[in-house]
Enzyme design. Sequence first.
Site, PDB file in Angstrom:
ATOM      1  N   LYS A  60      37.423  36.274  40.207  1.00 15.58           N
ATOM      2  CA  LYS A  60      38.197  35.999  41.431  1.00 15.58           C
ATOM      3  C   LYS A  60      37.454  36.586  42.637  1.00 15.58           C
ATOM      4  O   LYS A  60      36.494  37.350  42.476  1.00 15.58           O
ATOM      5  CB  LYS A  60      39.582  36.624  41.289  1.00 15.58           C
ATOM      6  CG  LYS A  60      39.558  38.149  41.168  1.00 15.58           C
ATOM      7  CD  LYS A  60      40.909  38.716  40.740  1.00 15.58           C
ATOM      8  CE  LYS A  60      40.861  40.228  40.650  1.00 15.58           C
ATOM      9  NZ  LYS A  60      42.057  40.792  39.993  1.00 15.58           N
ATOM     10  N   ARG A 158      54.473  43.420  39.723  1.00 13.90           N
ATOM     11  CA  ARG A 158      53.753  42.520  40.618  1.00 13.90           C
ATOM     12  C   ARG A 158      53.991  41.102  40.136  1.00 13.90           C
ATOM     13  O   ARG A 158      55.124  40.638  40.186  1.00 13.90           O
ATOM     14  CB  ARG A 158      52.259  42.907  40.660  1.00 13.90           C
ATOM     15  CG  ARG A 158      51.518  42.295  41.837  1.00 13.90           C
ATOM     16  CD  ARG A 158      50.031  42.668  41.870  1.00 13.90           C
ATOM     17  NE  ARG A 158      49.252  42.012  40.808  1.00 13.90           N
ATOM     18  CZ  ARG A 158      47.932  42.128  40.679  1.00 13.90           C
ATOM     19  NH1 ARG A 158      47.226  42.878  41.518  1.00 13.90           N
ATOM     20  NH2 ARG A 158      47.299  41.498  39.701  1.00 13.90           N
ATOM     21  N   HIS A 190      49.421  42.683  32.727  1.00 14.82           N
ATOM     22  CA  HIS A 190      48.417  43.441  33.485  1.00 14.82           C
ATOM     23  C   HIS A 190      48.913  44.869  33.669  1.00 14.82           C
ATOM     24  O   HIS A 190      50.097  45.086  33.922  1.00 14.82           O
ATOM     25  CB  HIS A 190      48.229  42.748  34.843  1.00 14.82           C
ATOM     26  CG  HIS A 190      47.010  43.140  35.612  1.00 14.82           C
ATOM     27  ND1 HIS A 190      45.813  43.477  35.030  1.00 14.82           N
ATOM     28  CD2 HIS A 190      46.798  43.233  36.955  1.00 14.82           C
ATOM     29  CE1 HIS A 190      44.923  43.762  35.984  1.00 14.82           C
ATOM     30  NE2 HIS A 190      45.501  43.625  37.156  1.00 14.82           N
ATOM     31  N   TYR A 292      29.470  53.202  70.314  1.00 13.24           N
ATOM     32  CA  TYR A 292      30.732  53.214  71.071  1.00 13.24           C
ATOM     33  C   TYR A 292      31.507  54.528  70.920  1.00 13.24           C
ATOM     34  O   TYR A 292      31.668  55.029  69.805  1.00 13.24           O
ATOM     35  CB  TYR A 292      31.652  52.102  70.569  1.00 13.24           C
ATOM     36  CG  TYR A 292      31.239  50.704  70.933  1.00 13.24           C
ATOM     37  CD1 TYR A 292      30.843  50.376  72.228  1.00 13.24           C
ATOM     38  CD2 TYR A 292      31.292  49.692  69.976  1.00 13.24           C
ATOM     39  CE1 TYR A 292      30.496  49.065  72.559  1.00 13.24           C
ATOM     40  CE2 TYR A 292      30.954  48.387  70.299  1.00 13.24           C
ATOM     41  CZ  TYR A 292      30.549  48.084  71.593  1.00 13.24           C
ATOM     42  OH  TYR A 292      30.216  46.796  71.905  1.00 13.24           O
ATOM     43  N   MET A 340      30.691  45.578  65.553  1.00 12.17           N
ATOM     44  CA  MET A 340      30.930  44.296  64.893  1.00 12.17           C
ATOM     45  C   MET A 340      29.687  43.802  64.149  1.00 12.17           C
ATOM     46  O   MET A 340      29.791  43.279  63.036  1.00 12.17           O
ATOM     47  CB  MET A 340      31.381  43.245  65.910  1.00 12.17           C
ATOM     48  CG  MET A 340      31.808  41.934  65.260  1.00 12.17           C
ATOM     49  SD  MET A 340      32.313  40.668  66.417  1.00 12.17           S
ATOM     50  CE  MET A 340      33.813  41.372  67.089  1.00 12.17           C
TER      51      MET A 340
HETATM   52  C1  LIG Z   1      41.734  41.565  38.874  1.00  7.27           C
HETATM   53  C2  LIG Z   1      42.400  41.393  37.596  1.00  7.27           C
HETATM   54  C3  LIG Z   1      41.754  41.765  36.404  1.00  7.27           C
HETATM   55  C4  LIG Z   1      40.431  42.505  36.376  1.00  7.27           C
HETATM   56  O1  LIG Z   1      40.627  43.825  36.791  1.00  7.27           O
HETATM   57  P1  LIG Z   1      39.387  44.852  36.852  1.00  7.27           P
HETATM   58  O2  LIG Z   1      40.030  46.139  37.179  1.00  7.27           O
HETATM   59  O3  LIG Z   1      38.504  44.353  37.946  1.00  7.27           O
HETATM   60  O4  LIG Z   1      38.736  44.820  35.538  1.00  7.27           O
HETATM   61  C5  LIG Z   1      42.372  41.471  35.205  1.00  7.27           C
HETATM   62  N1  LIG Z   1      43.574  40.848  35.197  1.00  7.27           N
HETATM   63  C6  LIG Z   1      44.237  40.503  36.310  1.00  7.27           C
HETATM   64  C7  LIG Z   1      45.567  39.842  36.214  1.00  7.27           C
HETATM   65  C8  LIG Z   1      43.690  40.769  37.560  1.00  7.27           C
HETATM   66  O5  LIG Z   1      44.347  40.451  38.666  1.00  7.27           O
END
Ligand SMILES: *Cc1c(COP(=O)(O)O)cnc(C)c1O
Length: 402
Positions: A60, A158, A190, A292, A340
């Site tokens: 991702k 979540r 997760h 700055y 920037m």
């Molecule tokens: C991002 C994510 C992972 C991977 O997590 P890491 O800590 O980068 O290994 C696995 N499962 C879900 C659902 C995630 O959102």
Amino acid sequence: MDTSTPHPALPSVATSSVLPTDASTRGLSAWADIDLDAISDNVAQLARLAGDADVMAVIKGDAYGHGLAPVARAALAGGATYLAIAQLSEALAARAAGITAPVLTWLFPPGADLSAAIRADLTLSAGAPWALTEIAAAAREVGSTARIHIKADTGLGRGGAWADDLAEVLLHAARLEAEGVVDVEGIFSHFACADAPGHPTVQAQQDTFVAVLADAQRAGLRPRLRHLSNSAATLTNPSARFDMVRPGVSIYGLSPVPDIGGPTHFGLREAMRVTARLINVKASAAGQGVSYGHQYTTKGETRLGLVPLGYADGIPRHAGNVGPVLADGRRLTVAGRVCMDQFVLDLGPDSTAVAGDEVVLIGREADGEPTAQDWAAAIDTINYEIVTRLGARVPRRYLGAC
Ligand SMILES: *Cc1c(COP(=O)(O)O)cnc(C)c1O
């Protein structure tokens, strides 16, 4: 506007420009080298650590800033059997880029074009009753079976379903599977605190996951891919492997548990190196305010070097006076504010650096270079954010066999 009509064209995903592997970096302000062999080797190492479990590589966020399609190919070459991409638009972009391996995707709103997702052979997450209803409608429209992974919230708080919603999803999925509308290939969840291996929620979530699997079984489901472990769990908790592990940050050679060990400790190596060129070097008097707000003042006569990267490139503004850079063979820190498009280094009075010289912002622990973890520690964030935020303006150059 009829809000029930799916958006006809899903947004294309912004990607960085790519330099040919053999491209000269002459004349470039900055670039990021991505070592694809490191990614393949890291995935192979994670696969070894995972024992009999398969590896689903999480790519991702444009592969945590490393680049979606090249990383996908490198992860598959390293032995990953599945890919995970949070956003549906990015999963479709992976297909458009020619990635044909199994891909799980889990972030899409009501009304998303799930027919396109099913035609693209993406595996869809069912993490709420509405999601399963929309997946089923899309599968019927396409006239094929949608491959799904049910997402349970076992305590992260979540995504995913829990309690009555989860019971409803399991029963509905079993009915739809009997009708051939969906194939419940997997169930996943997760962790909230896998990066703190002794945290009581880790075992509690694992126990809840086992209970969810039993509920699924009672509902008549036989998911073949049960997966729970992110990188931290893959590296520290063999008891949470189930059928497949789901590491992200570790495939890029970054440690999710820097207090336990860095990449070398886990047999991993960082895949990203960010290099920039000094574009101005000049002598400065003592007592000169720099950048700055004059948040830095030269202590004595010195030489100042200008680095053409700034917060528009993802260099955190919070890294003013603390971000680490290797320049002229020495570890320096950003002098004054990050702007920037640029920031300044105090090279010291004896520096022989000249305009055009390379400086390294992000590299390898094992080579004594500043790392994404060093930047994260300097501004109280995590290495994930440092690599993921690297801007599209920094061209990526892919090195290695893939
Ligand atoms: C991002 C994510 C992972 C991977 O997590 P890491 O800590 O980068 O290994 C696995 N499962 C879900 C659902 C995630 O959102």
